[in-house]
Scaffold this motif. Structure first.
Motif, PDB file in Angstrom:
ATOM      1  N   LEU A   1       0.853  -1.184   0.000  1.00 43.47           N
ATOM      2  CA  LEU A   1       0.000   0.000   0.000  1.00 43.47           C
ATOM      3  C   LEU A   1       0.890   1.236   0.000  1.00 43.47           C
ATOM      4  O   LEU A   1       1.765   1.369   0.867  1.00 43.47           O
ATOM      5  CB  LEU A   1      -0.900   0.015   1.233  1.00 43.47           C
ATOM      6  N   VAL A   2       0.649   2.130  -0.936  1.00 38.57           N
ATOM      7  CA  VAL A   2       1.450   3.347  -1.035  1.00 38.57           C
ATOM      8  C   VAL A   2       0.518   4.549  -0.985  1.00 38.57           C
ATOM      9  O   VAL A   2      -0.342   4.718  -1.849  1.00 38.57           O
ATOM     10  CB  VAL A   2       2.273   3.378  -2.332  1.00 38.57           C
ATOM     11  N   GLU A   3       0.691   5.371   0.041  1.00 42.05           N
ATOM     12  CA  GLU A   3      -0.153   6.547   0.244  1.00 42.05           C
ATOM     13  C   GLU A   3       0.503   7.789  -0.344  1.00 42.05           C
ATOM     14  O   GLU A   3       1.723   7.870  -0.452  1.00 42.05           O
ATOM     15  CB  GLU A   3      -0.412   6.794   1.734  1.00 42.05           C
TER      16      GLU A   3
ATOM     17  N   LEU B   1      -6.369  12.276   0.115  1.00 34.55           N
ATOM     18  CA  LEU B   1      -5.358  11.229   0.243  1.00 34.55           C
ATOM     19  C   LEU B   1      -5.650  10.130  -0.764  1.00 34.55           C
ATOM     20  O   LEU B   1      -6.810   9.833  -1.062  1.00 34.55           O
ATOM     21  CB  LEU B   1      -5.368  10.633   1.649  1.00 34.55           C
ATOM     22  N   SER B   2      -4.574   9.521  -1.261  1.00 29.49           N
ATOM     23  CA  SER B   2      -4.697   8.385  -2.179  1.00 29.49           C
ATOM     24  C   SER B   2      -3.906   7.219  -1.626  1.00 29.49           C
ATOM     25  O   SER B   2      -2.885   7.407  -0.964  1.00 29.49           O
ATOM     26  CB  SER B   2      -4.157   8.748  -3.559  1.00 29.49           C
ATOM     27  N   CYS B   3      -4.390   6.025  -1.933  1.00 32.36           N
ATOM     28  CA  CYS B   3      -3.686   4.812  -1.523  1.00 32.36           C
ATOM     29  C   CYS B   3      -3.770   3.812  -2.667  1.00 32.36           C
ATOM     30  O   CYS B   3      -4.865   3.343  -3.003  1.00 32.36           O
ATOM     31  CB  CYS B   3      -4.296   4.234  -0.263  1.00 32.36           C
TER      32      CYS B   3
ATOM     33  N   MET C   1     -10.715  -1.867   2.084  1.00 34.53           N
ATOM     34  CA  MET C   1      -9.598  -0.934   2.250  1.00 34.53           C
ATOM     35  C   MET C   1     -10.125   0.277   2.992  1.00 34.53           C
ATOM     36  O   MET C   1     -11.333   0.555   2.968  1.00 34.53           O
ATOM     37  CB  MET C   1      -8.989  -0.536   0.909  1.00 34.53           C
ATOM     38  N   GLY C   2      -9.216   0.974   3.644  1.00 39.60           N
ATOM     39  CA  GLY C   2      -9.685   2.113   4.405  1.00 39.60           C
ATOM     40  C   GLY C   2      -8.542   2.928   4.979  1.00 39.60           C
ATOM     41  O   GLY C   2      -7.390   2.779   4.561  1.00 39.60           O
TER      42      GLY C   2
ATOM     43  N   ASN D   1      -6.984  -0.026  -8.555  1.00 40.01           N
ATOM     44  CA  ASN D   1      -6.704  -0.558  -7.212  1.00 40.01           C
ATOM     45  C   ASN D   1      -6.325   0.560  -6.248  1.00 40.01           C
ATOM     46  O   ASN D   1      -5.375   0.430  -5.469  1.00 40.01           O
ATOM     47  CB  ASN D   1      -5.585  -1.599  -7.262  1.00 40.01           C
ATOM     48  N   THR D   2      -7.067   1.634  -6.322  1.00 38.50           N
ATOM     49  CA  THR D   2      -6.751   2.821  -5.529  1.00 38.50           C
ATOM     50  C   THR D   2      -7.963   3.268  -4.723  1.00 38.50           C
ATOM     51  O   THR D   2      -9.084   3.253  -5.220  1.00 38.50           O
ATOM     52  CB  THR D   2      -6.265   3.955  -6.431  1.00 38.50           C
TER      53      THR D   2
END
Length: 121
Positions: free
Chosen positions: A4-6, A20-22, A34-35, A77-78
């Motif tokens: 997971l990359v934020e 914010l993005s993940c 996801m959360g 997948n974000t």
């Protein structure tokens, strides 16, 4: 394993907004939710919001209802967290999370590295 990359944290004045993005990669098929969680200095890591991948159902902590919106882009997948009407109390490190349930931090299978959000008055 799931990675997971934020991104998207920063410094904002009270009343402002951030998104914010993940991005998730790896064996994501094993994750139903996801959360986002957040952790302020000296405090526990608290649930903020989660979304179910297949249905899109969303759940929020009472403290952010009506101000934060979680959404997803399945093709990428974000997951996103749109944060509006930010308050100084929202200041924390925000962590992306993934897993079967992620109702609280004990149920999270994967964590991102965290991104700092600072709200000043």
């Amino acid at each position: 394993q799931v990675q997971l990359v934020e991104s998207g944290g920063g410094l904002v004045q009270a009343g402002g907004s951030l998104r914010l993005s993940c991005a998730a990669s790896g064996r994501t098929f094993g994750t139903n939710y996801m959360g986002w969680f957040r952790q302020a200095p000296g405090k526990e890591r608290d649930f903020v919001a989660r979304i179910k991948w297949n249905s899109g159902n969303t759940y929020y902590a009472d403290s952010v209802k009506g101000r934060f919106t979680i959404s997803r882009d399945n093709a990428k997948n974000t997951v996103y967290l749109q944060m509006n009407s930010l308050k100084p109390d929202d200041t924390a490190v925000y962590y992306c999370a993934a897993g079967q349930t992620i109702f609280n931090s004990d149920y999270v299978d994967y964590w991102g590295q965290g991104t700092q959000v600072t709200v000043y008055s």
